[in-house]
Design an enzyme around this catalytic site. Structure first.
Site, PDB file in Angstrom:
ATOM      1  N   GLY A  29       0.838  -1.179   0.043  1.00  0.00           N
ATOM      2  CA  GLY A  29      -0.091  -0.057  -0.028  1.00  0.00           C
ATOM      3  C   GLY A  29       0.732   1.202   0.101  1.00  0.00           C
ATOM      4  N   SER A  30       0.192   2.301   0.249  1.00  0.00           N
ATOM      5  CA  SER A  30       0.664   3.625  -0.340  1.00  0.00           C
ATOM      6  C   SER A  30       1.398   4.293   1.079  1.00  0.00           C
ATOM      7  CB  SER A  30      -0.098   4.563  -0.591  1.00  0.00           C
ATOM      8  OG  SER A  30      -1.268   4.674   0.055  1.00  0.00           O
ATOM      9  N   THR A  31       1.011   3.594   2.255  1.00  0.00           N
ATOM     10  CA  THR A  31       1.685   4.156   3.360  1.00  0.00           C
ATOM     11  C   THR A  31       2.827   3.320   3.838  1.00  0.00           C
ATOM     12  OG1 THR A  31      -0.697   4.615   4.214  1.00  0.00           O
ATOM     13  CG2 THR A  31       1.010   4.808   5.822  1.00  0.00           C
ATOM     14  N   GLU A 106      -1.188 -10.908   2.485  1.00  0.00           N
ATOM     15  CA  GLU A 106      -1.073 -10.126   3.881  1.00  0.00           C
ATOM     16  C   GLU A 106      -1.531 -10.727   5.002  1.00  0.00           C
ATOM     17  OE1 GLU A 106      -1.429  -5.579   2.172  1.00  0.00           O
ATOM     18  OE2 GLU A 106      -3.395  -6.574   2.780  1.00  0.00           O
TER      19      GLU A 106
END
Ligand code: 5RP
Length: 229
Positions: A29-31, A106
């Site tokens: 993800g982007s974080t 995940e």
């Protein structure tokens, strides 16, 4: 402060949980991208010695690009920590994940890790899970039948996830449906159990009793929230 800056603050701060010698699950993800970039920098510049296990092909590519040594999960005896993003977390640290379609890997990686650190900005913190549509990975063999069964079970609209106007295919060759429950998931363990009972459901984006720490970035700075605080 813009959201991107908050994601970076949380992602970088979470690197404090990683020490030399550790096997580290690398989320998607982007974080958590900022965690991976910072771990790569420490590997290259500070001789941090870790082995990473990526939770998606995208994360594998990024980790390789920044120089983090990687292994397959099956080659290792388990992981010390996984750092990952989330779509929502509630006061009990139950999560909705899968916005990036990586929920199956995940969850396998999180279950193999001694601890789970989640990186998030304030938008992800909720009282009750479900405003974010719940991602569910389904087998292509029976996806319409399974989608209808999920609609019946949850009593809400369920949408096939698309990518470029075609059905999105996960790294595992499956499809994703998103269940629009609204913020009603007061018993995520029961919801997960009931959904997993449907044979066409491969995995559910509810991560129950896995997260130990949330590294939360807001305009006031980074806070470390620990389960049970
Ligand atoms: C991918 C995920 C992500 O961790 C989740 O969607 C959060 O992503 P972002 O940090 O881009 O908001 O579960 O399957």
């Amino acid at each position: 402060m813009d959201v991107e800056a908050l994601k970076e603050e949380a992602g970088v701060a979470a690197c404090a949980y990683v020490k030399s010698g550790m096997n580290v699950g690398l989320g998607t993800g982007s974080t958590v991208k900022y965690t991976i970039l910072e771990l790569g920098r420490r590997v290259r510049e500070e001789r941090l010695e870790i082995v990473g296990v990526p939770t998606s092909l995208a994360t594998r590519d990024l980790a390789m690009e920044v120089g983090i040594p990687l292994a397959d999960l099956d080659e290792l005896e388990g992981l010390d920590v996984v750092i990952d993003g989330t779509d929502e977390f509630d006061p009990q640290f139950q999560l909705i994940k899968g916005g990036g379609a990586a929920l199956l890997r995940e969850k396998v990686v999180a279950q193999s890790s001694a601890s789970m650190v989640v990186v998030a900005d304030g938008r992800k913190q909720v009282d009750t899970l479900g405003a974010f549509p719940l991602p569910i990975e389904v087998t292509p063999f029976s996806y319409n039948t399974t989608k209808r069964a999920i609609e019946k079970l949850l009593g809400c609209k369920v949408a096939m996830r698309l990518s470029n106007e075609a059905l999105l295919t996960t790294d595992n060759g499956n499809y994703i449906v998103d269940a629009h429950t609204g913020p009603t998931l007061t018993n995520p363990e029961e919801t997960e159990r009931r959904l997993l009972n449907l044979a066409g459901v491969v995995q559910v984006g509810l991560f129950n009793n896995m997260c130990d720490v949330v590294v939360l970035a807001s305009s006031e700075g980074v806070s470390i929230l620990e389960k049970g605080d």
